[in-house]
Design a protein around this motif. Structure first.
Motif, PDB file in Angstrom:
ATOM      1  N   UNK A  22      29.083 174.204   2.083  1.00 27.93           N
ATOM      2  CA  UNK A  22      29.765 175.649   2.448  1.00 27.93           C
ATOM      3  C   UNK A  22      30.046 175.575   4.047  1.00 27.93           C
ATOM      4  N   UNK A  23      29.049 175.207   4.848  1.00 31.79           N
ATOM      5  CA  UNK A  23      29.384 175.211   6.167  1.00 31.79           C
ATOM      6  C   UNK A  23      30.588 174.344   6.432  1.00 31.79           C
ATOM      7  N   UNK A  24      30.585 173.051   6.120  1.00 29.10           N
ATOM      8  CA  UNK A  24      31.418 171.998   6.346  1.00 29.10           C
ATOM      9  C   UNK A  24      32.855 172.529   6.045  1.00 29.10           C
ATOM     10  N   UNK A  25      32.775 173.075   4.667  1.00 27.51           N
ATOM     11  CA  UNK A  25      34.115 173.299   4.233  1.00 27.51           C
ATOM     12  C   UNK A  25      34.757 174.390   4.856  1.00 27.51           C
ATOM     13  N   UNK A  26      33.859 175.606   5.559  1.00 21.13           N
ATOM     14  CA  UNK A  26      34.195 176.589   5.977  1.00 21.13           C
ATOM     15  C   UNK A  26      34.576 176.412   7.520  1.00 21.13           C
ATOM     16  N   UNK A  27      33.969 175.618   8.274  1.00 18.71           N
ATOM     17  CA  UNK A  27      34.290 175.463   9.684  1.00 18.71           C
ATOM     18  C   UNK A  27      34.916 174.245  10.098  1.00 18.71           C
ATOM     19  N   UNK A  28      34.992 173.469   9.073  1.00 20.34           N
ATOM     20  CA  UNK A  28      35.515 171.928   9.522  1.00 20.34           C
ATOM     21  C   UNK A  28      37.054 171.696   9.025  1.00 20.34           C
ATOM     22  N   UNK A  29      37.797 172.157  10.150  1.00 11.72           N
ATOM     23  CA  UNK A  29      39.361 172.019   9.761  1.00 11.72           C
ATOM     24  C   UNK A  29      39.697 170.725   9.275  1.00 11.72           C
ATOM     25  N   UNK A  30      40.527 170.522   8.039  1.00  5.45           N
ATOM     26  CA  UNK A  30      40.594 169.191   7.783  1.00  5.45           C
ATOM     27  C   UNK A  30      39.778 168.379   6.934  1.00  5.45           C
ATOM     28  N   UNK A 113      23.782 174.134  13.940  1.00  2.00           N
ATOM     29  CA  UNK A 113      24.889 175.296  13.537  1.00  2.00           C
ATOM     30  C   UNK A 113      26.079 174.255  13.219  1.00  2.00           C
ATOM     31  N   UNK A 114      27.091 175.157  12.695  1.00  2.40           N
ATOM     32  CA  UNK A 114      28.404 174.439  12.213  1.00  2.40           C
ATOM     33  C   UNK A 114      28.988 173.654  13.334  1.00  2.40           C
ATOM     34  N   UNK A 115      28.995 174.125  14.524  1.00  4.28           N
ATOM     35  CA  UNK A 115      29.743 173.461  15.423  1.00  4.28           C
ATOM     36  C   UNK A 115      29.043 171.973  15.492  1.00  4.28           C
TER      37      UNK A 115
END
Length: 234
Positions: A22-30, A113-115
């Motif tokens: 969920x974190x990867x898909x929410x914050x990783x553009x592309x 964190x997501x970053x």
């Protein structure tokens, strides 16, 4: 426009795995997660079938004799072109060294964190490396620690299991082996380990062995000595 970065996530804890996804898909553009796996076997099979750009894998898989480093190594051996990010709850020097030797491109804490996840995945995708800023200090600290010899390391699961030197020697010598192991040889290994790590009792040695096995994914709880002849080559 940059292509979508396809990702496979391996973790044996469903809640953790789904949180990472969920974190990867929410914050990783592309970024696009194309698959999930809960074990090394499932992960290797899906990686071979899906051939994602990046594989994000946990280090330790409960109930499996293989870990995330084994997954990375096998992907390399099989020629799967995926670049790998290893995540772990515990940052330990020997794991980091082995991970990068195996072919990992990035290494980070599971609770990052997501970053940090985005940076690690992007670095891996680009063929670059990414690791926490404390990695050099941890590797330096790790390089200064005493080491077990291969024979001492092979002894660890048996000490952790609580077997005496006589019991270990007796079990080994019941096997059809050209080499006879004397209890005093095992005693000497134990003495060397105690001296090397400043352990002052047998109870302390057993506790050390248990922690060593847990830290290094060595299964001692389900140890079957008769089936582990190769591990007793002291």
């Amino acid at each position: 426009m940059r292509q979508k970065v396809t990702i496979l996530v391996l973790d044996d804890h469903p809640v953790v795995r789904q949180g990472v996804v969920a974190m990867i898909q929410a914050y990783g553009e592309g970024f696009h997660v194309v698959g999930e796996a809960c074990s090394p076997d499932e992960g290797l099979a899906k990686a071979a079938a899906l051939r994602p750009d990046v594989v994000v894998t946990d280090l330790i898989f409960n109930g499996s004799s293989r870990n995330g480093i084994d997954v990375i190594r096998e992907l390399q051996m099989q020629g799967v072109p995926s670049r790998c990010v290893l995540i772990t709850a515990n940052m330990q020097g020997h794991y980091m060294v082995e991970a990068f030797k195996a072919g990992a491109k990035a290494f980070l804490y599971k609770e990052s964190d997501a970053r940090e996840y985005v940076k690690a995945i992007e670095a891996a995708f680009e063929g670059m490396t990414y690791f926490p800023p404390e990695l050099p200090q941890e590797l330096d600290r790790w390089s200064r620690l005493p080491r077990l010899t291969p024979s001492e390391e092979r002894l660890m699961p048996y000490v952790a299991k609580g077997l005496t030197s006589k019991e270990i020697a007796r079990e080994y010598n019941h096997l059809d082996s050209p080499k006879v192991i004397e209890p005093r040889t095992i005693d000497q290994h134990k003495s060397n380990i105690k001296q090397k790590f400043a352990i002052d009792s047998m109870g302390g040695l057993v506790a050390f062995a248990i922690k060593y096995c847990d830290d290094n994914n060595l299964d001692y709880r389900n140890l079957q000595i008769q089936a582990k002849r190769s591990l007793l080559g002291f």
